[in-house]
Enzyme design. Structure first.
Site, PDB file in Angstrom:
ATOM      1  N   HIS A  88       0.824  -1.218   0.000  1.00  0.00           N
ATOM      2  CA  HIS A  88       0.000   0.000   0.000  1.00  0.00           C
ATOM      3  C   HIS A  88       0.857   1.267   0.000  1.00  0.00           C
ATOM      4  O   HIS A  88       0.344   2.344  -0.294  1.00  0.00           O
ATOM      5  CB  HIS A  88      -1.054  -0.022   1.110  1.00  0.00           C
ATOM      6  CG  HIS A  88      -0.588   0.292   2.497  1.00  0.00           C
ATOM      7  ND1 HIS A  88      -0.314  -0.679   3.432  1.00  0.00           N
ATOM      8  CD2 HIS A  88      -0.364   1.473   3.120  1.00  0.00           C
ATOM      9  CE1 HIS A  88       0.041  -0.102   4.564  1.00  0.00           C
ATOM     10  NE2 HIS A  88       0.023   1.201   4.402  1.00  0.00           N
ATOM     11  N   ASP A 224       1.081  -7.698   2.265  1.00  0.00           N
ATOM     12  CA  ASP A 224       1.233  -6.268   2.012  1.00  0.00           C
ATOM     13  C   ASP A 224       2.711  -5.860   1.898  1.00  0.00           C
ATOM     14  O   ASP A 224       3.273  -5.248   2.803  1.00  0.00           O
ATOM     15  CB  ASP A 224       0.547  -5.487   3.143  1.00  0.00           C
ATOM     16  CG  ASP A 224       0.269  -4.038   2.762  1.00  0.00           C
ATOM     17  OD1 ASP A 224       0.866  -3.554   1.784  1.00  0.00           O
ATOM     18  OD2 ASP A 224      -0.540  -3.392   3.460  1.00  0.00           O
ATOM     19  N   SER A 650       3.949   2.380   8.296  1.00  0.00           N
ATOM     20  CA  SER A 650       3.666   1.361   7.279  1.00  0.00           C
ATOM     21  C   SER A 650       4.941   0.974   6.544  1.00  0.00           C
ATOM     22  O   SER A 650       5.656   1.846   6.057  1.00  0.00           O
ATOM     23  CB  SER A 650       2.661   1.886   6.264  1.00  0.00           C
ATOM     24  OG  SER A 650       1.382   1.840   6.805  1.00  0.00           O
TER      25      SER A 650
HETATM   26  N1  ARG Z   1      -4.690   0.691   7.293  1.00  0.00           N
HETATM   27  C1  ARG Z   1      -3.393   0.578   6.734  1.00  0.00           C
HETATM   28  C2  ARG Z   1      -2.621   1.855   6.905  1.00  0.00           C
HETATM   29  O1  ARG Z   1      -3.165   2.890   7.176  1.00  0.00           O
HETATM   30  C3  ARG Z   1      -3.422   0.068   5.321  1.00  0.00           C
HETATM   31  C4  ARG Z   1      -4.084   0.902   4.320  1.00  0.00           C
HETATM   32  C5  ARG Z   1      -4.158   0.350   2.903  1.00  0.00           C
HETATM   33  N2  ARG Z   1      -5.146  -0.647   2.702  1.00  0.00           N
HETATM   34  C6  ARG Z   1      -6.418  -0.445   2.244  1.00  0.00           C
HETATM   35  N3  ARG Z   1      -7.215  -1.480   2.121  1.00  0.00           N
HETATM   36  N4  ARG Z   1      -6.869   0.735   1.899  1.00  0.00           N
HETATM   37  O2  ARG Z   1      -1.415   1.881   6.810  1.00  0.00           O
END
Ligand code: ARG
Length: 715
Positions: A88, A224, A650
């Site tokens: 991501h 991821d 992340s």
């Molecule tokens: N919640 C995670 C973050 O803020 C991953 C975001 C990406 N994933 C998604 N399905 N939009 O780092």
């Protein structure tokens, strides 16, 4: 029925945890030798402080990078500049490289040779060279008699001098960051590389498996990760993209471990958390619950609804809006879950208790009364100003509108030309606008944009108070009888910004008057004026706010001299340590600390794009063809830790006691979404992808096993 053996065990565990308590805290790496080493070593760390952070020897920090100056975190895992981060975190770049017919989001991407690696324009990778405490220097000329404005300008002046001198002396980029709301200051030296290339990314059916449904959730089954490579000039220095650049030879890179994790194992994370608000008061929480989050949720949803409708119907639109949609969906859900968690975990009550204790402590002593006597009252008054509340509402909705409606964005950007018609570089500006336009309209769907703008204009006028309603609504009322739909249709029929062709036609023969009366330009400006007006109202009290916050933290620290405090996240490098751990998400539920490929198969739903499983993955699963990456025949996918992270972390490496990479942090769990404000070790978990799953995907799934040759893997 509890057995004595169990209670004795519990006593023992809580005894140990007295000494080895960790989990909470985003620690400054240069201070871990002072504050955290003992605890970490007791918990299972086998490194020295110098192996984590040192200015004299290569160490873990030299493998760590901040992506895009604080967007995400990555780590270097090979002597040839190979970088690993989250899928991501590379998502926008992957989308940008994609097109219908060559869609790397849906199909994945693997460079099978160095020449196939794709340069990513705009991507930056920064290494921290070193950090220093410069509090004494920054605050040297500050006195308690100064008001906030004077104080700020003295600090700014001093900071500029320090930064300038350090940059000249070192040749690095330098910044000074405030910690503890202006009670301390640290200086950071960075080196930033700009030639960054895409090496590998799994398809979204792995890298984003579970999509927005599973986002912020456990159990999770997302691979991821993606792989990039950093290039430098042949002398090892940063350089813009060039064919002649060479893979970066890093000072240090992380070895990987195939040993896996067990419940209770020590682990730590180094990364660049963006922002937390751990000292937010109960007043701030009330504001968030009643106003901040509801506005955010409503405005983001209004955009998402429209985007989703058009994305579902058309692949090109899906690719064009993928990055923006993922961003909105992520933060929309975060705000929703944050409000829920704040309530469920009673964070307000908790903060109130601390504030009451603070207030009682202040009252015990004349000197304290002098310094901190008005702090709590100031917070209460500041948050109660309805003027501020109205301004907050306006900036929330206007911000979402201006960032969402692309036609207003390009109109405003190009509008800069208005003031430059007579300047020497006008021709250059026009050329660069042509280049920007070509890129911009690749991801512009007029039908979607029209509907989105209509929705947002309606939302704005029904939620924001009179004084911040921009004058374009007067026009809507006068010329279009209040019909927002007709107004937007008219804008798209007449604005030069409605299509690439009309904008290019204008740029070939630019006239000031054309921009000035352009309906999209007029609308953008009228919203920006209202936005600025609201910002001004917010800033009136900013001085008082910052003073109250600074004093509150100073007071809390003075009140608890035995406690070691850590500063709020601010996109500087931090270390958090804890252990691998299961948890209970709700009454009667137990959540194990790891997931496996079996769960991917169980979640499969070929009718839902978020849960599609590729035939290749199913085949590997059914043959149990896991290579050396499974544990007792089970392919682990994700695991949980007690680390204290937030957005910006992340992609952060999860590192075991030997300093080896065991996973990547990529998410937090919804039950603890209040975590930016309060860490709760009982429910807060970091969700990590297991490095063994990453290697399995690269090697077995993608057939890019040659990439493993450059890694150092402890087996
Ligand atoms: N919640 C995670 C973050 O803020 C991953 C975001 C990406 N994933 C998604 N399905 N939009 O780092």
């Amino acid at each position: 029925m509890k057995s004595t053996r169990i209670s004795l065990f519990l006593v023992f565990v809580s005894f140990c945890s007295l000494f080895a308590r960790a989990d909470e805290g985003m620690w400054l790496p240069m201070l871990v030798s002072k504050y955290n080493m003992n605890a970490m070593q007791q918990m299972g760390l086998r490194l020295t402080a110098d192996q984590i952070y040192s200015v004299n020897q290569a160490c873990l920090k030299d493998a760590l990078v901040s992506l895009d100056h604080g967007g995400c975190t990555g780590s270097i895992i090979s002597p040839k500049g190979l970088l690993i981060t989250n899928h991501h975190c590379g998502y926008e770049a992957i989308a940008e490289q994609s097109s219908v017919g060559s869609n790397f989001l849906s199909d994945g991407f693997w460079a099978m040779r160095p020449e196939e690696e794709l340069p990513i324009t705009g991507k930056t990778v920064s290494f921290l060279i070193r950090m220093e405490d410069v509090t004494a220097r920054v605050l040297a000329n500050v006195t308690s008699a100064m008001d906030e404005g004077e104080r700020a300008s003295v600090i700014q002046k001093e900071t500029d001098l320090i930064v300038k001198a350090a940059e000249t002396e070192s040749g690095f980029e330098v910044s000074v960051e405030s910690m503890f709301e202006g009670n301390e200051y640290y200086m950071f030296y960075y080196q930033t590389f700009t030639d960054v290339r895409m090496v590998g990314a799994p398809p979204s059916s792995i890298g984003k498996f579970g999509g927005d449904t599973d986002n912020w959730m456990w159990p999770r089954h997302t691979g991821d990760f993606c792989l990039l490579r950093v290039y430098s000039a042949s002398d090892g220095k940063p350089a813009e993209y060039s064919k002649n650049n060479v893979p970066l030879q890093p000072k240090y890179f992380l070895p990987l471990s195939l040993a896996g994790v067990k419940e209770g194992d020590f682990s730590m994370i180094l990364g660049y958390p963006g922002a937390t608000d751990r000292y937010l008061t109960s007043y701030g929480i009330s504001e968030k619950l009643s106003q901040g989050n509801p506005a955010d949720i409503k405005a983001k949803w209004a955009k998402m609804e429209v985007m989703k409708k058009y994305m579902d119907g058309d692949e090109a639109t899906r690719i064009a809006y993928a990055g923006d949609y993922a961003y909105l969906a992520n933060f929309w859900k975060k705000s929703l879950q944050e409000s829920k968690a704040l309530q469920r975990l009673k964070v307000f009550d908790d903060k109130k208790k601390t504030e009451d204790a603070f207030q009682a402590w202040v009252q015990q002593d004349e000197g304290r009364k002098q310094t901190y006597g008005s702090v709590m009252n100031d917070f209460s008054t500041l948050y109660q100003t309805s003027a501020l509340n109205r301004a907050n509402e306006a900036t929330s909705y206007a911000g979402e509108l201006l960032m969402g409606a692309r036609i207003l964005y390009i109109a405003f950007q190009t509008g800069e030309l208005v003031s430059r018609f007579d300047s020497a570089d006008f021709k250059d500006m026009v050329s660069s606008n042509k280049i920007k336009a070509a890129k911009f309209y690749k991801t512009f769907n007029p039908a979607l944009e029209k509907e989105l703008l209509k929705n947002m204009l309606r939302l704005y006028v029904s939620n924001v108070s009179e004084q911040y309603i921009p004058d374009c609504y007067t026009l809507i009322n006068k010329k279009f009888r209040g019909d927002i739909g007709k107004y937007v249709d008219h804008m798209f029929d007449h604005s030069i910004f409605a299509s690439e062709a009309s904008l290019l036609e204008f740029l070939n023969n630019p006239r000031k008057k054309t921009i000035k009366k352009d309906p999209a330009y007029v609308a953008a400006n009228s919203f920006i004026s209202s936005y600025m007006l609201a910002r001004l109202a917010q800033m009136t009290d900013e001085d008082k706010f910052s003073k109250a916050r600074r004093l509150y933290i100073a007071g809390l620290r003075e009140m608890q001299p035995e406690t070691t405090f850590y500063p709020d996240a601010n996109s500087t490098l931090r270390l958090t340590y804890g252990s691998v751990k299961s948890y209970s998400p709700a009454d009667a539920l137990y959540a194990d600390y790891y997931t496996s490929l079996q769960g991917v198969m169980e979640k499969e739903d070929s009718t839902n794009a978020e849960f599609v499983v590729s035939p290749k993955l199913k085949d590997l699963y059914s043959k149990k063809d896991f290579g050396p990456y499974a544990e007792k025949g089970v392919m682990h996918v994700c695991f949980l830790t007690t680390h204290d992270i937030t957005g910006g972390n992340s992609g952060s490496p999860v590192i075991n006691g030997n300093g080896e990479l065991i996973g990547l942090a990529f998410d937090g769990n919804s039950e603890a979404m209040s975590s930016d404000i309060k860490f709760d070790v009982n429910v807060q978990r970091t969700i990590c992808v297991d490095i063994r799953y990453v290697l399995f995907v690269v090697d077995k799934y993608a057939g890019a096993g040659y990439l493993l040759d450059e890694l150092k893997i402890a087996r």
